[in-house]
Design a protein around this motif. Structure first.
Motif, PDB file in Angstrom:
ATOM      1  N   GLU A  61      44.936  50.638  49.603  1.00  0.00           N
ATOM      2  CA  GLU A  61      45.710  49.973  48.548  1.00  0.00           C
ATOM      3  C   GLU A  61      45.674  48.458  48.699  1.00  0.00           C
ATOM      4  O   GLU A  61      45.530  47.725  47.725  1.00  0.00           O
ATOM      5  CB  GLU A  61      47.154  50.472  48.545  1.00  0.00           C
ATOM      6  N   ARG A  62      45.786  47.981  49.937  1.00  0.00           N
ATOM      7  CA  ARG A  62      45.725  46.536  50.167  1.00  0.00           C
ATOM      8  C   ARG A  62      44.343  45.995  49.807  1.00  0.00           C
ATOM      9  O   ARG A  62      44.226  44.924  49.200  1.00  0.00           O
ATOM     10  CB  ARG A  62      46.077  46.204  51.618  1.00  0.00           C
ATOM     11  N   ALA A  64      42.249  47.224  47.573  1.00  0.00           N
ATOM     12  CA  ALA A  64      42.137  47.211  46.109  1.00  0.00           C
ATOM     13  C   ALA A  64      42.927  46.049  45.523  1.00  0.00           C
ATOM     14  O   ALA A  64      42.457  45.369  44.600  1.00  0.00           O
ATOM     15  CB  ALA A  64      42.623  48.538  45.530  1.00  0.00           C
ATOM     16  N   ARG A  65      44.126  45.784  46.057  1.00  0.00           N
ATOM     17  CA  ARG A  65      44.932  44.646  45.569  1.00  0.00           C
ATOM     18  C   ARG A  65      44.204  43.327  45.802  1.00  0.00           C
ATOM     19  O   ARG A  65      44.257  42.421  44.969  1.00  0.00           O
ATOM     20  CB  ARG A  65      46.301  44.611  46.261  1.00  0.00           C
ATOM     21  N   THR A  66      43.519  43.220  46.928  1.00  0.00           N
ATOM     22  CA  THR A  66      42.779  42.001  47.233  1.00  0.00           C
ATOM     23  C   THR A  66      41.652  41.792  46.226  1.00  0.00           C
ATOM     24  O   THR A  66      41.468  40.686  45.709  1.00  0.00           O
ATOM     25  CB  THR A  66      42.219  42.055  48.673  1.00  0.00           C
ATOM     26  N   VAL A  68      41.411  43.075  43.170  1.00  0.00           N
ATOM     27  CA  VAL A  68      41.998  42.816  41.852  1.00  0.00           C
ATOM     28  C   VAL A  68      42.561  41.393  41.786  1.00  0.00           C
ATOM     29  O   VAL A  68      42.394  40.696  40.780  1.00  0.00           O
ATOM     30  CB  VAL A  68      43.076  43.867  41.514  1.00  0.00           C
ATOM     31  N   GLY A  69      43.188  40.941  42.866  1.00  0.00           N
ATOM     32  CA  GLY A  69      43.707  39.570  42.901  1.00  0.00           C
ATOM     33  C   GLY A  69      42.606  38.533  42.780  1.00  0.00           C
ATOM     34  O   GLY A  69      42.751  37.530  42.073  1.00  0.00           O
ATOM     35  N   ARG A  72      41.380  38.604  39.164  1.00  0.00           N
ATOM     36  CA  ARG A  72      42.378  37.929  38.321  1.00  0.00           C
ATOM     37  C   ARG A  72      42.249  36.412  38.448  1.00  0.00           C
ATOM     38  O   ARG A  72      42.286  35.682  37.450  1.00  0.00           O
ATOM     39  CB  ARG A  72      43.791  38.380  38.711  1.00  0.00           C
ATOM     40  N   LEU A 128      41.494  51.501  41.044  1.00  0.00           N
ATOM     41  CA  LEU A 128      40.800  50.219  40.957  1.00  0.00           C
ATOM     42  C   LEU A 128      40.269  49.983  39.551  1.00  0.00           C
ATOM     43  O   LEU A 128      40.443  48.897  38.985  1.00  0.00           O
ATOM     44  CB  LEU A 128      39.660  50.166  41.979  1.00  0.00           C
ATOM     45  N   ALA A 131      43.144  49.134  37.216  1.00  0.00           N
ATOM     46  CA  ALA A 131      43.657  47.775  37.419  1.00  0.00           C
ATOM     47  C   ALA A 131      42.698  46.732  36.841  1.00  0.00           C
ATOM     48  O   ALA A 131      43.129  45.759  36.213  1.00  0.00           O
ATOM     49  CB  ALA A 131      43.885  47.518  38.906  1.00  0.00           C
TER      50      ALA A 131
END
Length: 197
Positions: A61-62, A64-66, A68-69, A72, A128, A131
């Motif tokens: 999860e971390r 994927a957040r990285t 996506v961040g 973005r 992913l 998002a």
């Protein structure tokens, strides 16, 4: 105070787990190796994560957040260039996960561990893609897509599939491969909605 300690311990375990995944070529590390690398105890591990699967899920999860961040950030940085520049920047940011050697090793290790560790009981790839699609939908709408969310999801899915192909074949995409992917997907986003013909 105690929450800060728990967060620091959890972060140290996540960092150690990821580093061991990368070193091991994507193999899941043992709990004993994770706590040793983090300089913590088994008690600290089980306070932060109920199981090794929970730790792996948190790493996925971390990761994927990285990604996506980063996407973005690249889309926001291209805002002045309009929707095509934004979508191009987002798609190129996804591809960069395979073209940068350090990112590729990390992303490969995370994706290798992602199976079964995602919302909806699916695969982390689903989360992913969803998002990324949320980020791509606005530029797709501004480019005139007949169905912006469907176009965004298709573009995100194709970009992630290309990324996985490059990562797991260990092929480093050059400028020509990235440009072909981006050009192809930009053309697809502009395609009319076949349901409205």
């Amino acid at each position: 105070m105690q929450n800060n300690v728990l967060k620091r311990e959890a972060d140290a375990l996540l960092d150690a787990g990821l580093a061991l995944m990368v070193e091991g070529g994507g193999r899941r590390p043992r709990v004993a190796d994770i706590v040793a690398a983090a300089g913590l105890s088994n008690d600290a591990f089980y306070r932060a994560f109920g199981s090794k699967d929970a730790l792996v899920e948190a790493i996925v999860e971390r990761g994927a957040r990285t990604v996506v961040g980063y996407v973005r950030h690249r889309i926001a940085g291209a805002a002045e260039g309009g929707p095509q520049a934004q979508l191009r920047a987002g798609l190129e940011a996804v591809a960069r996960q395979a073209s940068d050697a350090g990112l590729a090793r990390q992303t490969r290790a995370v994706l290798a561990n992602a199976s079964g560790h995602a919302p909806r009981g699916g695969h982390a790839t689903v989360a992913l893609v969803d998002a990324l699609a949320a980020l791509f939908a606005q530029p797709a709408a501004e480019l005139g897509s007949g169905d912006p969310m469907r176009s965004a999801r298709t573009a995100a899915g194709a970009a992630v599939a290309a990324l996985q192909y490059w990562l797991f074949t260990e092929e480093v995409p050059g400028r020509a491969e990235v440009e072909h992917l981006v050009g192809f997907l930009l053309a697809g986003v502009r395609a009319p909605d076949p349901r409205k013909r």
